[in-house]
Design a protein around this motif. Structure first.
Motif, PDB file in Angstrom:
ATOM      1  N   ASP A 203       0.848  -1.183   0.000  1.00  0.00           N
ATOM      2  CA  ASP A 203       0.000   0.000   0.000  1.00  0.00           C
ATOM      3  C   ASP A 203       0.888   1.238   0.000  1.00  0.00           C
ATOM      4  O   ASP A 203       1.697   1.436   0.902  1.00  0.00           O
ATOM      5  CB  ASP A 203      -0.902  -0.003   1.247  1.00  0.00           C
ATOM      6  N   GLY A 204       0.743   2.077  -1.016  1.00  0.00           N
ATOM      7  CA  GLY A 204       1.607   3.247  -1.136  1.00  0.00           C
ATOM      8  C   GLY A 204       1.272   4.365  -0.173  1.00  0.00           C
ATOM      9  O   GLY A 204       2.055   5.294   0.000  1.00  0.00           O
ATOM     10  N   ALA A 205       0.109   4.323   0.474  1.00  0.00           N
ATOM     11  CA  ALA A 205      -0.286   5.406   1.379  1.00  0.00           C
ATOM     12  C   ALA A 205       0.496   5.323   2.683  1.00  0.00           C
ATOM     13  O   ALA A 205       0.730   4.243   3.222  1.00  0.00           O
ATOM     14  CB  ALA A 205      -1.784   5.323   1.657  1.00  0.00           C
ATOM     15  N   MET A 206       0.894   6.475   3.199  1.00  0.00           N
ATOM     16  CA  MET A 206       1.623   6.533   4.461  1.00  0.00           C
ATOM     17  C   MET A 206       0.900   7.466   5.429  1.00  0.00           C
ATOM     18  O   MET A 206       0.665   8.633   5.110  1.00  0.00           O
ATOM     19  CB  MET A 206       3.040   7.062   4.226  1.00  0.00           C
ATOM     20  N   PRO A 207       0.539   6.967   6.606  1.00  0.00           N
ATOM     21  CA  PRO A 207      -0.185   7.798   7.574  1.00  0.00           C
ATOM     22  C   PRO A 207       0.753   8.712   8.361  1.00  0.00           C
ATOM     23  O   PRO A 207       0.924   8.572   9.572  1.00  0.00           O
ATOM     24  CB  PRO A 207      -0.830   6.754   8.482  1.00  0.00           C
ATOM     25  N   ILE A 208       1.374   9.638   7.647  1.00  0.00           N
ATOM     26  CA  ILE A 208       2.315  10.559   8.295  1.00  0.00           C
ATOM     27  C   ILE A 208       1.696  11.955   8.344  1.00  0.00           C
ATOM     28  O   ILE A 208       1.296  12.499   7.311  1.00  0.00           O
ATOM     29  CB  ILE A 208       3.653  10.600   7.538  1.00  0.00           C
ATOM     30  N   ALA A 209       1.626  12.506   9.524  1.00  0.00           N
ATOM     31  CA  ALA A 209       1.074  13.849   9.681  1.00  0.00           C
ATOM     32  C   ALA A 209       2.068  14.886   9.163  1.00  0.00           C
ATOM     33  O   ALA A 209       3.265  14.793   9.416  1.00  0.00           O
ATOM     34  CB  ALA A 209       0.755  14.106  11.148  1.00  0.00           C
TER      35      ALA A 209
ATOM     36  N   ALA B 269      17.654   3.625   9.442  1.00  0.00           N
ATOM     37  CA  ALA B 269      17.117   4.387  10.570  1.00  0.00           C
ATOM     38  C   ALA B 269      15.815   5.079  10.186  1.00  0.00           C
ATOM     39  O   ALA B 269      14.853   5.118  10.972  1.00  0.00           O
ATOM     40  CB  ALA B 269      18.144   5.412  11.034  1.00  0.00           C
ATOM     41  N   LEU B 270      15.745   5.615   8.967  1.00  0.00           N
ATOM     42  CA  LEU B 270      14.514   6.243   8.499  1.00  0.00           C
ATOM     43  C   LEU B 270      13.374   5.233   8.431  1.00  0.00           C
ATOM     44  O   LEU B 270      12.245   5.508   8.861  1.00  0.00           O
ATOM     45  CB  LEU B 270      14.747   6.883   7.128  1.00  0.00           C
ATOM     46  N   LYS B 271      13.673   4.050   7.924  1.00  0.00           N
ATOM     47  CA  LYS B 271      12.627   3.031   7.822  1.00  0.00           C
ATOM     48  C   LYS B 271      12.142   2.593   9.205  1.00  0.00           C
ATOM     49  O   LYS B 271      10.938   2.348   9.411  1.00  0.00           O
ATOM     50  CB  LYS B 271      13.139   1.828   7.027  1.00  0.00           C
ATOM     51  N   MET B 272      13.057   2.483  10.138  1.00  0.00           N
ATOM     52  CA  MET B 272      12.656   2.115  11.497  1.00  0.00           C
ATOM     53  C   MET B 272      11.772   3.207  12.100  1.00  0.00           C
ATOM     54  O   MET B 272      10.790   2.912  12.804  1.00  0.00           O
ATOM     55  CB  MET B 272      13.888   1.905  12.366  1.00  0.00           C
ATOM     56  N   LEU B 273      12.099   4.458  11.820  1.00  0.00           N
ATOM     57  CA  LEU B 273      11.278   5.561  12.320  1.00  0.00           C
ATOM     58  C   LEU B 273       9.874   5.505  11.725  1.00  0.00           C
ATOM     59  O   LEU B 273       8.874   5.684  12.429  1.00  0.00           O
ATOM     60  CB  LEU B 273      11.949   6.894  11.980  1.00  0.00           C
ATOM     61  N   LEU B 274       9.792   5.213  10.435  1.00  0.00           N
ATOM     62  CA  LEU B 274       8.486   5.132   9.784  1.00  0.00           C
ATOM     63  C   LEU B 274       7.679   3.938  10.280  1.00  0.00           C
ATOM     64  O   LEU B 274       6.444   3.983  10.342  1.00  0.00           O
ATOM     65  CB  LEU B 274       8.661   5.059   8.262  1.00  0.00           C
TER      66      LEU B 274
ATOM     67  N   VAL C 265       3.180   0.859  10.086  1.00  0.00           N
ATOM     68  CA  VAL C 265       3.167   0.308   8.734  1.00  0.00           C
ATOM     69  C   VAL C 265       4.265  -0.751   8.639  1.00  0.00           C
ATOM     70  O   VAL C 265       5.433  -0.474   8.914  1.00  0.00           O
ATOM     71  CB  VAL C 265       3.404   1.412   7.690  1.00  0.00           C
ATOM     72  N   SER C 266       3.894  -1.954   8.256  1.00  0.00           N
ATOM     73  CA  SER C 266       4.857  -3.057   8.268  1.00  0.00           C
ATOM     74  C   SER C 266       5.627  -3.194   6.966  1.00  0.00           C
ATOM     75  O   SER C 266       6.708  -3.770   6.939  1.00  0.00           O
ATOM     76  CB  SER C 266       4.132  -4.375   8.582  1.00  0.00           C
ATOM     77  N   ASP C 267       5.071  -2.707   5.878  1.00  0.00           N
ATOM     78  CA  ASP C 267       5.730  -2.852   4.575  1.00  0.00           C
ATOM     79  C   ASP C 267       5.896  -1.462   3.971  1.00  0.00           C
ATOM     80  O   ASP C 267       4.910  -0.772   3.690  1.00  0.00           O
ATOM     81  CB  ASP C 267       4.894  -3.739   3.650  1.00  0.00           C
ATOM     82  N   LEU C 268       7.126  -1.052   3.788  1.00  0.00           N
ATOM     83  CA  LEU C 268       7.399   0.323   3.392  1.00  0.00           C
ATOM     84  C   LEU C 268       8.130   0.381   2.057  1.00  0.00           C
ATOM     85  O   LEU C 268       8.976  -0.464   1.748  1.00  0.00           O
ATOM     86  CB  LEU C 268       8.271   1.019   4.437  1.00  0.00           C
ATOM     87  N   ILE C 269       7.812   1.394   1.279  1.00  0.00           N
ATOM     88  CA  ILE C 269       8.579   1.712   0.071  1.00  0.00           C
ATOM     89  C   ILE C 269       9.159   3.106   0.268  1.00  0.00           C
ATOM     90  O   ILE C 269       8.421   4.063   0.491  1.00  0.00           O
ATOM     91  CB  ILE C 269       7.700   1.695  -1.192  1.00  0.00           C
ATOM     92  N   VAL C 270      10.457   3.204   0.232  1.00  0.00           N
ATOM     93  CA  VAL C 270      11.140   4.488   0.379  1.00  0.00           C
ATOM     94  C   VAL C 270      11.944   4.730  -0.892  1.00  0.00           C
ATOM     95  O   VAL C 270      12.800   3.922  -1.259  1.00  0.00           O
ATOM     96  CB  VAL C 270      12.065   4.504   1.611  1.00  0.00           C
ATOM     97  N   GLY C 271      11.656   5.828  -1.568  1.00  0.00           N
ATOM     98  CA  GLY C 271      12.375   6.150  -2.795  1.00  0.00           C
ATOM     99  C   GLY C 271      13.624   6.959  -2.511  1.00  0.00           C
ATOM    100  O   GLY C 271      13.607   7.856  -1.672  1.00  0.00           O
ATOM    101  N   VAL C 272      14.713   6.636  -3.193  1.00  0.00           N
ATOM    102  CA  VAL C 272      15.966   7.382  -3.053  1.00  0.00           C
ATOM    103  C   VAL C 272      16.551   7.635  -4.446  1.00  0.00           C
ATOM    104  O   VAL C 272      16.326   6.851  -5.367  1.00  0.00           O
ATOM    105  CB  VAL C 272      17.002   6.611  -2.196  1.00  0.00           C
TER     106      VAL C 272
END
Length: 326
Positions: free
Chosen positions: A249-255, A301-306, A311-318
């Motif tokens: 799921d591409g949505a991220m519940p980040i305020a 570290a960023l992924k752990m913060l997210l 959210v258990s499955d993350l996509i982080v673009g770099v």
């Protein structure tokens, strides 16, 4: 990812063979490159054409985005340098012109052909390149750089490269280079500077001969990539990633401090946070112990913060250069 899938040995062998192919005049270098591809289970191209109007996959994406917003400078790459001391303006102008003459990518235009984009490299003698010269107030240097950067390119008009020399005083100048991302990437920056430095020294000493152009151009690479993308190996890789990403799921519940606008404005900002020498040394030591890089440590570290957001499955673009050779 390619290196991971192929293994370091095959990836290094392909990179070495490609470097030799692009720089060597030895006809056997093409055979060694094909052998390296076959050893890795990849199909070599049928032939390396003398020229091609193909775009790489990255160029095709950038062309598409530019068609959506033709007046946008969002994909302008800008590099500014403060030059202190006496500057030979004639030598600098000639050196900047040499960059366009020696690099086919900088004098390539992009037109529409049969409903899609086509690259159209122009011969050096048909491209008019002029360096902009201005007087700049010492308090307005940053504004001058910003103004240069915000002028959009028309992709059908080559060169997709501009240069400005802003004179602050007789011994203080600002060199601004602006180039569209469709013909340039971050990796190219140090190569361009090296060429510019060499050319400036040559013209300053009265040497007018141009260095030899690369034997294999970016258009040839793009054609090679286009053929590889139609291969069975590319189909396997595409299916691998489709299955990997199918349920994410591409949505991220980040305020955030404000809602995302309906239309992208490209007016975002960046924040630079200095970590301090103590923490930086700890990160470098930990990365060395894990046999990785500080970048990967920070990404983890960023992924752990997210993950703290549940959210258990993350996509982080770099950003990724997507190449291992110059």
């Amino acid at each position: 990812e390619l290196a991971e899938r192929l293994g370091d040995t095959h990836a290094d062998a392909i990179a070495h063979a490609w470097r030799e192919l692009t720089r060597s005049r030895d006809p056997s270098s093409q055979g060694r490159y094909h052998d390296a591809l076959r050893s890795a289970g990849l199909d070599p191209p049928i032939a390396l054409p003398a020229e091609s109007n193909a775009l790489s996959s990255a160029q095709s994406s950038l062309w598409f985005f530019q068609q959506m917003h033709p007046a946008s400078p969002a994909y302008n790459l800008t590099f500014a340098y403060r030059l202190k001391g006496p500057l030979d303006l004639q030598a600098m102008d000639l050196a900047l012109g040499d960059l366009v003459s020696c690099n086919e990518a900088l004098r390539t235009a992009f037109t529409e052909q049969s409903g899609g984009p086509a690259a159209r490299p122009l011969p050096p003698q048909s491209v008019a390149f002029e360096v902009g010269h201005d007087r700049v107030d010492p308090e307005s240097v940053q504004q001058y750089v910003n103004d240069c950067a915000r002028v959009p390119f028309d992709l059908v008009q080559a060169p997709l490269f501009r240069a400005y020399v802003g004179a602050v005083d007789d011994h203080d100048n600002v060199l601004v280079l602006v180039v569209h991302h469709i013909v340039f990437d971050g990796w190219s920056r140090h190569l361009l500077l090296r060429q510019l430095t060499d050319a400036y020294r040559r013209h300053g000493s009265g040497v007018l001969d141009l260095p030899p152009a690369d034997r294999v151009t970016y258009g040839v690479f793009a054609e090679h990539q286009r053929r590889w993308l139609s291969s069975s190996k590319a189909s396997e890789d595409l299916e691998f990633w489709r299955s990997k990403l199918a349920k994410v799921d591409g949505a991220m519940p980040i305020a955030t401090d404000r809602p995302r606008p309906d239309k992208q404005t490209h007016t975002g900002r960046k924040r630079i946070q200095r970590l301090g020498s103590n923490l930086s040394n700890q990160i470098e030591a930990f990365a060395a112990a894990m046999r990785t890089t500080p970048f990967i440590v920070m990404l983890a570290a960023l992924k752990m913060l997210l993950r703290l957001k549940g959210v258990s499955d993350l996509i982080v673009g770099v950003p990724f250069a997507n190449r291992t050779v110059e």
